[in-house]
Motif scaffolding. Structure first.
Motif, PDB file in Angstrom:
ATOM      1  N   ARG A   1     -59.171 -40.225 -16.629  1.00  0.00           N
ATOM      2  CA  ARG A   1     -60.126 -39.838 -15.570  1.00  0.00           C
ATOM      3  C   ARG A   1     -61.267 -39.691 -16.619  1.00  0.00           C
ATOM      4  O   ARG A   1     -61.363 -38.778 -17.473  1.00  0.00           O
ATOM      5  CB  ARG A   1     -59.510 -38.543 -14.717  1.00  0.00           C
ATOM      6  CG  ARG A   1     -60.769 -38.126 -13.743  1.00  0.00           C
ATOM      7  CD  ARG A   1     -60.425 -36.893 -13.054  1.00  0.00           C
ATOM      8  NE  ARG A   1     -59.380 -37.148 -12.239  1.00  0.00           N
ATOM      9  CZ  ARG A   1     -58.119 -36.678 -12.230  1.00  0.00           C
ATOM     10  NH1 ARG A   1     -57.909 -35.880 -13.189  1.00  0.00           N
ATOM     11  NH2 ARG A   1     -57.175 -37.066 -11.283  1.00  0.00           N
ATOM     12  N   ALA A   2     -62.587 -40.084 -16.125  1.00  0.00           N
ATOM     13  CA  ALA A   2     -63.672 -39.984 -16.845  1.00  0.00           C
ATOM     14  C   ALA A   2     -64.984 -39.927 -15.589  1.00  0.00           C
ATOM     15  O   ALA A   2     -64.608 -40.574 -14.562  1.00  0.00           O
ATOM     16  CB  ALA A   2     -64.146 -41.157 -17.761  1.00  0.00           C
ATOM     17  N   GLU A   3     -65.949 -39.354 -15.924  1.00  0.00           N
ATOM     18  CA  GLU A   3     -67.002 -39.249 -15.069  1.00  0.00           C
ATOM     19  C   GLU A   3     -68.221 -40.185 -15.798  1.00  0.00           C
ATOM     20  O   GLU A   3     -68.279 -40.100 -16.912  1.00  0.00           O
ATOM     21  CB  GLU A   3     -67.658 -37.892 -14.835  1.00  0.00           C
ATOM     22  CG  GLU A   3     -66.386 -37.192 -13.989  1.00  0.00           C
ATOM     23  CD  GLU A   3     -66.756 -35.994 -13.448  1.00  0.00           C
ATOM     24  OE1 GLU A   3     -68.210 -35.600 -13.584  1.00  0.00           O
ATOM     25  OE2 GLU A   3     -66.113 -35.038 -13.205  1.00  0.00           O
ATOM     26  N   GLY A   4     -68.926 -40.760 -14.911  1.00  0.00           N
ATOM     27  CA  GLY A   4     -70.204 -41.629 -15.621  1.00  0.00           C
ATOM     28  C   GLY A   4     -70.831 -42.260 -14.421  1.00  0.00           C
ATOM     29  O   GLY A   4     -70.641 -42.109 -13.010  1.00  0.00           O
ATOM     30  N   ASN A   5     -71.875 -42.837 -14.738  1.00  0.00           N
ATOM     31  CA  ASN A   5     -72.798 -43.779 -13.808  1.00  0.00           C
ATOM     32  C   ASN A   5     -72.677 -45.097 -14.210  1.00  0.00           C
ATOM     33  O   ASN A   5     -72.753 -45.729 -15.266  1.00  0.00           O
ATOM     34  CB  ASN A   5     -74.282 -43.181 -13.970  1.00  0.00           C
ATOM     35  CG  ASN A   5     -74.406 -41.771 -13.441  1.00  0.00           C
ATOM     36  OD1 ASN A   5     -74.130 -41.594 -12.645  1.00  0.00           O
ATOM     37  ND2 ASN A   5     -74.965 -41.090 -14.714  1.00  0.00           N
ATOM     38  N   ILE A   6     -72.150 -45.792 -13.203  1.00  0.00           N
ATOM     39  CA  ILE A   6     -71.975 -47.449 -13.103  1.00  0.00           C
ATOM     40  C   ILE A   6     -73.210 -47.960 -12.249  1.00  0.00           C
ATOM     41  O   ILE A   6     -73.539 -47.568 -11.184  1.00  0.00           O
ATOM     42  CB  ILE A   6     -70.813 -47.858 -12.540  1.00  0.00           C
ATOM     43  CG1 ILE A   6     -69.517 -47.438 -13.451  1.00  0.00           C
ATOM     44  CG2 ILE A   6     -70.632 -49.327 -12.680  1.00  0.00           C
ATOM     45  CD1 ILE A   6     -68.318 -47.781 -12.957  1.00  0.00           C
ATOM     46  N   GLU A   7     -73.977 -48.938 -13.176  1.00  0.00           N
ATOM     47  CA  GLU A   7     -75.208 -49.474 -12.738  1.00  0.00           C
ATOM     48  C   GLU A   7     -75.349 -51.095 -12.969  1.00  0.00           C
ATOM     49  O   GLU A   7     -75.043 -51.378 -13.865  1.00  0.00           O
ATOM     50  CB  GLU A   7     -76.690 -48.655 -13.272  1.00  0.00           C
ATOM     51  CG  GLU A   7     -76.674 -47.408 -12.880  1.00  0.00           C
ATOM     52  CD  GLU A   7     -77.998 -46.765 -13.666  1.00  0.00           C
ATOM     53  OE1 GLU A   7     -78.866 -47.628 -13.985  1.00  0.00           O
ATOM     54  OE2 GLU A   7     -77.991 -45.722 -13.777  1.00  0.00           O
ATOM     55  N   GLN A   8     -75.569 -51.648 -11.886  1.00  0.00           N
ATOM     56  CA  GLN A   8     -75.282 -53.067 -12.075  1.00  0.00           C
ATOM     57  C   GLN A   8     -73.731 -53.595 -12.700  1.00  0.00           C
ATOM     58  O   GLN A   8     -74.175 -54.472 -13.489  1.00  0.00           O
ATOM     59  CB  GLN A   8     -76.498 -53.777 -12.412  1.00  0.00           C
ATOM     60  CG  GLN A   8     -77.478 -53.397 -11.344  1.00  0.00           C
ATOM     61  CD  GLN A   8     -78.984 -53.945 -11.937  1.00  0.00           C
ATOM     62  OE1 GLN A   8     -79.061 -54.246 -13.126  1.00  0.00           O
ATOM     63  NE2 GLN A   8     -79.989 -53.697 -11.080  1.00  0.00           N
ATOM     64  N   GLY A   9     -72.759 -52.897 -12.447  1.00  0.00           N
ATOM     65  CA  GLY A   9     -71.564 -53.273 -13.258  1.00  0.00           C
ATOM     66  C   GLY A   9     -71.427 -52.868 -14.550  1.00  0.00           C
ATOM     67  O   GLY A   9     -70.693 -53.183 -15.305  1.00  0.00           O
ATOM     68  N   ASP A  10     -72.437 -51.998 -15.009  1.00  0.00           N
ATOM     69  CA  ASP A  10     -72.239 -51.460 -16.576  1.00  0.00           C
ATOM     70  C   ASP A  10     -72.234 -50.013 -16.317  1.00  0.00           C
ATOM     71  O   ASP A  10     -72.887 -49.552 -15.700  1.00  0.00           O
ATOM     72  CB  ASP A  10     -73.633 -51.933 -17.316  1.00  0.00           C
ATOM     73  CG  ASP A  10     -73.763 -53.245 -17.617  1.00  0.00           C
ATOM     74  OD1 ASP A  10     -72.602 -53.969 -17.879  1.00  0.00           O
ATOM     75  OD2 ASP A  10     -74.800 -53.857 -17.757  1.00  0.00           O
ATOM     76  N   TRP A  11     -71.496 -49.344 -17.379  1.00  0.00           N
ATOM     77  CA  TRP A  11     -71.140 -48.071 -17.437  1.00  0.00           C
ATOM     78  C   TRP A  11     -72.060 -47.650 -18.366  1.00  0.00           C
ATOM     79  O   TRP A  11     -71.902 -47.386 -19.417  1.00  0.00           O
ATOM     80  CB  TRP A  11     -69.787 -47.874 -17.702  1.00  0.00           C
ATOM     81  CG  TRP A  11     -69.223 -46.353 -17.665  1.00  0.00           C
ATOM     82  CD1 TRP A  11     -69.983 -45.185 -17.423  1.00  0.00           C
ATOM     83  CD2 TRP A  11     -67.884 -45.860 -17.823  1.00  0.00           C
ATOM     84  NE1 TRP A  11     -69.229 -43.925 -17.430  1.00  0.00           N
ATOM     85  CE2 TRP A  11     -67.988 -44.419 -17.608  1.00  0.00           C
ATOM     86  CE3 TRP A  11     -66.671 -46.429 -18.075  1.00  0.00           C
ATOM     87  CZ2 TRP A  11     -66.752 -43.739 -17.709  1.00  0.00           C
ATOM     88  CZ3 TRP A  11     -65.676 -45.586 -18.243  1.00  0.00           C
ATOM     89  CH2 TRP A  11     -65.814 -44.193 -17.931  1.00  0.00           C
ATOM     90  N   LYS A  12     -73.192 -46.994 -17.619  1.00  0.00           N
ATOM     91  CA  LYS A  12     -74.375 -46.472 -18.499  1.00  0.00           C
ATOM     92  C   LYS A  12     -74.086 -45.470 -19.421  1.00  0.00           C
ATOM     93  O   LYS A  12     -74.741 -45.673 -20.551  1.00  0.00           O
ATOM     94  CB  LYS A  12     -75.636 -46.417 -17.645  1.00  0.00           C
ATOM     95  CG  LYS A  12     -76.085 -47.506 -16.691  1.00  0.00           C
ATOM     96  CD  LYS A  12     -76.784 -48.593 -17.613  1.00  0.00           C
ATOM     97  CE  LYS A  12     -77.070 -49.858 -16.878  1.00  0.00           C
ATOM     98  NZ  LYS A  12     -77.645 -50.819 -17.699  1.00  0.00           N
ATOM     99  N   ASP A  13     -73.342 -44.548 -19.210  1.00  0.00           N
ATOM    100  CA  ASP A  13     -73.269 -43.348 -19.952  1.00  0.00           C
ATOM    101  C   ASP A  13     -71.721 -43.286 -20.814  1.00  0.00           C
ATOM    102  O   ASP A  13     -71.280 -42.220 -20.927  1.00  0.00           O
ATOM    103  CB  ASP A  13     -73.762 -42.184 -19.395  1.00  0.00           C
ATOM    104  CG  ASP A  13     -73.123 -41.906 -17.981  1.00  0.00           C
ATOM    105  OD1 ASP A  13     -72.276 -42.757 -17.607  1.00  0.00           O
ATOM    106  OD2 ASP A  13     -73.197 -40.985 -17.360  1.00  0.00           O
ATOM    107  N   PHE A  14     -71.091 -44.463 -20.823  1.00  0.00           N
ATOM    108  CA  PHE A  14     -69.891 -44.466 -21.391  1.00  0.00           C
ATOM    109  C   PHE A  14     -69.900 -43.972 -22.757  1.00  0.00           C
ATOM    110  O   PHE A  14     -70.743 -44.306 -23.588  1.00  0.00           O
ATOM    111  CB  PHE A  14     -69.129 -45.931 -21.279  1.00  0.00           C
ATOM    112  CG  PHE A  14     -67.966 -46.038 -22.045  1.00  0.00           C
ATOM    113  CD1 PHE A  14     -66.796 -45.421 -21.563  1.00  0.00           C
ATOM    114  CD2 PHE A  14     -67.586 -46.613 -23.198  1.00  0.00           C
ATOM    115  CE1 PHE A  14     -65.427 -45.222 -22.260  1.00  0.00           C
ATOM    116  CE2 PHE A  14     -66.470 -46.820 -23.825  1.00  0.00           C
ATOM    117  CZ  PHE A  14     -65.394 -45.994 -23.187  1.00  0.00           C
ATOM    118  N   ASP A  15     -68.957 -43.085 -23.238  1.00  0.00           N
ATOM    119  CA  ASP A  15     -68.969 -42.430 -24.658  1.00  0.00           C
ATOM    120  C   ASP A  15     -67.595 -42.600 -25.042  1.00  0.00           C
ATOM    121  O   ASP A  15     -66.609 -41.987 -24.720  1.00  0.00           O
ATOM    122  CB  ASP A  15     -69.176 -40.958 -24.478  1.00  0.00           C
ATOM    123  CG  ASP A  15     -69.091 -40.461 -25.792  1.00  0.00           C
ATOM    124  OD1 ASP A  15     -68.975 -41.086 -27.097  1.00  0.00           O
ATOM    125  OD2 ASP A  15     -69.230 -39.099 -26.192  1.00  0.00           O
TER     126      ASP A  15
END
Length: 51
Positions: free
Chosen positions: A29-43
């Protein structure tokens, strides 16, 4: 292979069920923001929260 699924609320349980049925070896489980198919804040260095 890595697959990411964006879900909310009750959808999470269904997504986990589908992934397990398809043979997922590890689910986390992870949290983040997906915009236009890209996980913008993936770490990639964050500590996994396995389910």
């Amino acid at each position: 292979m890595l697959a990411a699924v964006a879900v909310e609320g009750e959808q999470e349980a269904r997504a986990i069920e589908v992934m397990r049925r398809q043979g997922a070896a590890q689910i986390e489980r992870a949290e983040g923001n997906i915009e236009q198919g890209d996980w913008k804040d993936f770490d990639p260095l964050s500590v996994p929260q396995f389910i």
